[in-house]
Design an enzyme around this catalytic site. Sequence first.
Site, mmCIF file in Angstrom:
data_model
loop_
_atom_site.group_PDB
_atom_site.id
_atom_site.type_symbol
_atom_site.label_atom_id
_atom_site.label_comp_id
_atom_site.label_asym_id
_atom_site.label_seq_id
_atom_site.Cartn_x
_atom_site.Cartn_y
_atom_site.Cartn_z
ATOM 1 N N HIS A 80 6.540 77.639 70.723
ATOM 2 C CA HIS A 80 7.741 78.481 70.774
ATOM 3 C C HIS A 80 7.805 79.322 72.053
ATOM 4 C CE1 HIS A 80 8.636 77.163 66.764
ATOM 5 N NE2 HIS A 80 7.436 77.546 66.373
ATOM 6 N N SER A 89 9.347 77.673 61.426
ATOM 7 C CA SER A 89 8.919 76.767 62.495
ATOM 8 C C SER A 89 9.097 75.312 62.045
ATOM 9 C CB SER A 89 7.479 77.075 62.915
ATOM 10 O OG SER A 89 7.084 76.319 64.036
#
Length: 302
Positions: free
Chosen positions: A191, A88
Amino acid sequence: MRVVVAPGQGSQKPGFLAPWLENPETHKIVADWSAAIGVDLITHGTHSDAETIRDTRIAQPLIVAAGLISGRALQATLTEDVHYAGHSVGEFTAAALAGVLTDVEALQLVARRGAAMSKAASLTPTGMSAVVGTNLESLEGVLDERGLIAANVNSSTQVVVAGELAALDDLRGNPPEGTRVIPLEVAGAFHTSFMQPAQADLESAATSVSPKDPTSVIYTNQDGSVVTSGGKYLELLVSQMTSPVRWDRCMEAFVAAGATEVIELAPAGALVGLAKRSMPGVSTRKLDLPEHLDAFSAEEKG
């Protein structure tokens, strides 16, 4: 072959930068970074409490700063080339260490990213939960019924799901058989499409950056593949805000490439834990403190 991995949000701990900042040169570098991004990384990395550094606007640049400090120190110690990947927001750390971005560029984009994600998260009450004990395929029907999204596929036994809080509460109250559902302390459904406004903001910010092609092997969260174009990697850094993190595929790629060791940068712990369970036969190490560099230095001298 060694793979150096950079952790994502949630890995931060109060005071975790303090040992690194005892070095005056490092302290000066971090002070300059703080001025460049308008976030007091020194105070937040040494004195701020857990609640303060949980704020997405603070957590993300703080984590990337820690990864850059420990990563640059490791690069100064090792003589061999290594591969890089980040989870991430950790992809920004990896991008800088692999030469795609400068350290300041990575931190400026991350500061913009954290602020934009925080703002996007305030629009709709959403969150994330880890589902432990099952795989993505087994969860798909359950998620579809509740309108939830698989945001992070971390391994074959851990999937982080995201969506509206009511749906996450329902999942926690009625977990799939044989699983545990653990709420995560994050601001929103990262996300996923809920982050679309933030992605647009980061895309605008990214136009001011001129990425370079990587000087080391670097993997993408999109599918675990190796990316050789700096421009493409920057595009993926932007698009990952609304697409799943496929860390499972990254680990599969490490194994396929012949990885013998995974080294997690500060603040370390989560990714070596996943590697231990999913990459049998591959050793792991955490570079969480400056003294951990001594082992690498001894190897190089030996």
